[in-house]
Design a protein around this motif. Structure first.
Motif, mmCIF file in Angstrom:
data_model
loop_
_atom_site.group_PDB
_atom_site.id
_atom_site.type_symbol
_atom_site.label_atom_id
_atom_site.label_comp_id
_atom_site.label_asym_id
_atom_site.label_seq_id
_atom_site.Cartn_x
_atom_site.Cartn_y
_atom_site.Cartn_z
ATOM 1 N N LEU A 460 15.068 20.609 10.921
ATOM 2 C CA LEU A 460 13.756 21.055 11.041
ATOM 3 C C LEU A 460 12.818 20.369 12.043
ATOM 4 O O LEU A 460 11.840 20.919 12.472
ATOM 5 C CB LEU A 460 12.862 20.782 9.706
ATOM 6 C CG LEU A 460 13.347 21.653 8.510
ATOM 7 C CD1 LEU A 460 12.283 21.174 6.904
ATOM 8 C CD2 LEU A 460 13.369 23.079 8.561
ATOM 9 N N LEU A 488 12.847 27.480 5.178
ATOM 10 C CA LEU A 488 12.084 27.164 6.339
ATOM 11 C C LEU A 488 13.004 26.810 7.384
ATOM 12 O O LEU A 488 12.752 26.999 8.819
ATOM 13 C CB LEU A 488 11.471 25.847 5.652
ATOM 14 C CG LEU A 488 10.538 25.208 6.956
ATOM 15 C CD1 LEU A 488 9.573 26.171 7.637
ATOM 16 C CD2 LEU A 488 9.951 23.601 6.468
ATOM 17 N N ALA A 489 14.120 26.193 7.348
ATOM 18 C CA ALA A 489 15.207 26.175 8.267
ATOM 19 C C ALA A 489 15.784 27.383 8.830
ATOM 20 O O ALA A 489 15.883 27.546 10.295
ATOM 21 C CB ALA A 489 16.439 25.365 7.704
ATOM 22 N N GLU A 492 12.802 28.453 11.305
ATOM 23 C CA GLU A 492 12.804 27.532 12.422
ATOM 24 C C GLU A 492 13.745 27.985 13.486
ATOM 25 O O GLU A 492 13.795 27.739 14.511
ATOM 26 C CB GLU A 492 12.811 26.184 12.059
ATOM 27 C CG GLU A 492 11.557 25.634 11.425
ATOM 28 C CD GLU A 492 10.335 25.724 12.174
ATOM 29 O OE1 GLU A 492 10.390 25.384 13.201
ATOM 30 O OE2 GLU A 492 9.230 26.322 11.632
ATOM 31 N N ASN A 651 15.694 17.562 2.593
ATOM 32 C CA ASN A 651 15.100 17.638 3.860
ATOM 33 C C ASN A 651 16.099 17.547 5.021
ATOM 34 O O ASN A 651 16.598 16.518 5.487
ATOM 35 C CB ASN A 651 14.081 16.626 4.039
ATOM 36 C CG ASN A 651 13.491 16.625 5.433
ATOM 37 O OD1 ASN A 651 13.298 17.769 5.992
ATOM 38 N ND2 ASN A 651 12.686 15.656 5.585
#
Length: 652
Positions: A460, A488-489, A492, A651
């Motif tokens: 990220l 989210l990854a 991005e 994460n």
């Protein structure tokens, strides 16, 4: 009504041409020019402009010039947004040499070639030579994505292609104003003063605008939904002011503004970049269609063999000499210099600048320069010729020099848990380029000990994504335990991978009712099958399931595989005979066939169909059976492995 139809046809043809280029692999600008020339056979924009201005051709030219100039400003602004200062650690010295010494050598070589091959006067030859100094970032970018050379070469060419455009445009202005308009040899003092003033104006306004916009956005003076249009409006305003103060300094201004914004650390500019990329694509299509429609095929035919000779001289003499001489003693090796010498297509800036000067000379009846009416035509001929030559030769040249990725079928995987590592190992054994990323150092260490390329980084992190070596990698699989992190990854990484190559594990909460569920639009392509969440696959692996690569043949079909391992076997992907990779997804289920090698997670105990004895000793598989296996973990081994990986990587 005809003019309205023409205005609607321009963007439609622009998008169609770029779609056709994507489907066929041809350079997009070459297809755009062909579409534009074909449109010009039926309608002429000059006729519409003359009609709008009641027959005043000068007014028509004055109307076209600002539209072309502003469009080029947007394209250059977007180009500046793609330039990261950190890339200069690898390519800074070479890029600086190419845009200074290399540009000067190109200018001289282009001018000499135009004078002796086209029989132009020295004044017009110098102007054409200055215009052709620029390469084409709008052409180089797609070619680099297609060829995928080494990172240092790609960075050098990208910086040269973007920075050289304002330099070439300013050089062309100096030649136009100091040589053509004054009909005399330019004085060194006058040229130096003009160049200095242009540079000062461009740099000062670009830096000032960047500082102002940075402060406005970081202090939340501008709402999020206005960030993109605010940046665009400021860029266009500064371009106009800069050009008013010093002709063609506006290109320097918008380029510097873009570089400033993309390298500041106070706020994210990816949403601004996304807007500019879409707008750039539309503007490039429209510009080449409009400018191409102004090209007369009869004029190109009238140039004849000398025009072809000029293209050949620029490709095989001027470009190699300017590159080799300017890069003497540079960090780039001979192979890298040779590839750079073999890639210099001209693009939209050359087309726009030549059209602007051609329009200017048409309105100046006092100039009377022989051949000036051929300036734009010759430039378009050079664009078509260089794009065609470099577009066809770049790939084979890069492979011959061993600078290109031979494949883009590699996989970047976010997550490094035990079953993910086993999957990556099977891919690696199938000669698929693999890179695992995770923030859990214990998992990354185990991956490296197994021979898998892995990095302990946070996917990220924008700077991490820029620094990852993704040579040969064209797919991204998000396979962490956290669904939200996976989504989210993927979001991005959209700037680096096509949306068709973004995959993630299916959501655990996808089908939940009410507000606890996650919406479908947040997901990439769902991997492997319905219900195969991270938890499900992890539990199967902990219970003793293992990864297995199986070669399918006419004698051992997919049905035979299912007979042996049952419907519970999870087919993850297939390696094709041409070394490409097909991934199994919910939206496009994989149907394995003979000739493929499937990678699947299978139960430790095969279906009792007579084959069980064959797997009694998994470390010594039957040599007559077309399968490759690794020693399979017992349930107790799997539990031990899971215990060592207990720290979840939420994460990555």
């Amino acid at each position: 009504m005809e003019f309205l139809l023409y205005l609607a046809l321009v963007p439609a043809l622009g998008v169609s041409a770029q779609w056709l280029a994507w489907r066929t692999g041809f350079p997009s600008i070459l297809v755009l020019l062909l579409f534009g020339v074909m449109l010009g056979l039926f309608v002429q924009p000059d006729a519409f402009l003359a009609e709008l201005t009641h027959g005043d051709q000068t007014a028509g030219s004055d109307l076209l010039f600002p539209l072309v100039a502003l469009s080029v400003a947007v394209i250059m602004f977007e180009g500046g947004l793609s330039l990261k200062i950190g890339e200069l650690t690898e390519s800074g010295s070479a890029s600086l040499r190419l845009v200074t010494v290399g540009a000067l050598l190109s200018f001289v070589g282009n001018s000499v070639a135009a004078h002796y091959i086209l029989d132009f006067g020295w004044q017009l030859s110098a102007l054409l030579g200055a215009i052709l100094v620029v390469t084409g970032p709008t052409v180089i970018g797609p070619l680099l994505r297609q060829v995928r050379p080494s990172r240092r070469v790609a960075s050098t060419l990208k910086w040269e292609g973007i920075v050289i455009d304002p330099i070439g445009a300013v050089l062309a202005v100096l030649v136009y104003e100091e040589v053509l308009l004054q009909h005399s040899r330019p004085e060194f003092t006058s040229v130096l003063m003009s160049l200095t003033w242009t540079a000062i104006v461009g740099l000062a306004l670009g830096c000032s605008g960047g500082a102002l916009l940075t402060q406005a956005l970081r202090r939340f003076w501008v709402p999020d939904h206005l960030h993109g249009v605010t940046a665009l409006s400021l860029a266009l305003l500064l371009f106009a002011i800069s050009d008013r103060l010093a002709h063609e300094s506006g290109l320097i201004t918008v380029t510097v503004l873009g570089i400033w914004l993309t390298n500041q650390k106070h706020f994210d500019v990816e949403h601004i970049i996304e807007l500019k990329e879409n707008l750039r694509t539309l503007l490039i299509g429209c510009l080449f269609i409009v400018l191409g429609s102004r090209v007369n095929l009869a004029d190109i035919g009238a140039i004849g063999l000398p025009g072809i000779g000029l293209v050949l001289a620029l490709v095989f003499v001027v470009r190699p000499l300017s590159v080799y001489l300017s890069l003497l003693g540079s960090p780039l090796n001979y192979r890298e210099q040779t590839f750079i010498a073999g890639l210099a297509p001209r693009g939209i800036v050359a087309a726009a600048v030549s059209s602007v000067f051609a329009l200017g000379m048409e309105s100046r009846t006092d100039l009377n320069i022989p051949g000036s009416d051929q300036l734009a035509t010759v430039t378009f001929l050079v664009i078509i010729g260089t794009v065609a030559v470099y577009g066809m030769a770049a790939g084979p040249l890069a492979k011959f020099l061993r600078l290109a990725d031979e494949t883009s079928h590699g996989v970047l995987i976010a997550g490094a848990d035990a079953w993910v590592r086993d999957f990556a190992l099977e891919l690696r054994n199938g000669n698929v380029p693999i890179l695992l990323v995770d923030t859990n150092f214990n998992k990354i260490s185990k991956a490296r000990m197994e021979g898998i390329r892995a990095e302990c980084v946070n996917i990220l992190n924008e700077h991490v994504r820029d620094e990852l070596d993704l040579a040969g990698i064209g797919r991204f699989l998000a396979m962490t335990p956290n669904d939200e992190v996976n989504s989210l990854a993927l979001r991005e990484c959209k700037i680096r991978f096509d949306s068709s190559q973004l995959y993630q594990l299916t959501f655990k909460t996808k089908h939940m009712s009410g507000r606890r569920g996650l919406t479908k639009n947040l997901m990439g392509r769902e991997l492997f099958g319905e219900g195969l969440t991270y938890t499900r696959l992890s539990e199967m692996h902990a219970a003793g399931a293992s990864m297995k690569s199986t070669n399918l043949t006419a004698n051992y079909t997919y049905e035979d595989f299912l007979d042996k391992y049952g419907d519970e076997a999870v087919v993850m992907c297939a390696l094709n005979p041409d070394r490409s990779l097909t991934i199994n997804t919910i939206d496009s289920p994989l149907i394995p066939k003979a000739g493929q090698t499937i990678i699947a997670m299978v139960s430790v105990t095969p279906v009792p169909d007579g084959h069980a004895v064959r797997d009694a000793d998994p470390t010594h598989p039957d040599p007559t059976h077309p399968e490759k296996t690794h020693p399979e973990k017992t349930p107790s081994d799997a539990s031990t492995s899971n215990a060592s990986d207990s720290e979840a990587s939420t994460n990555v």
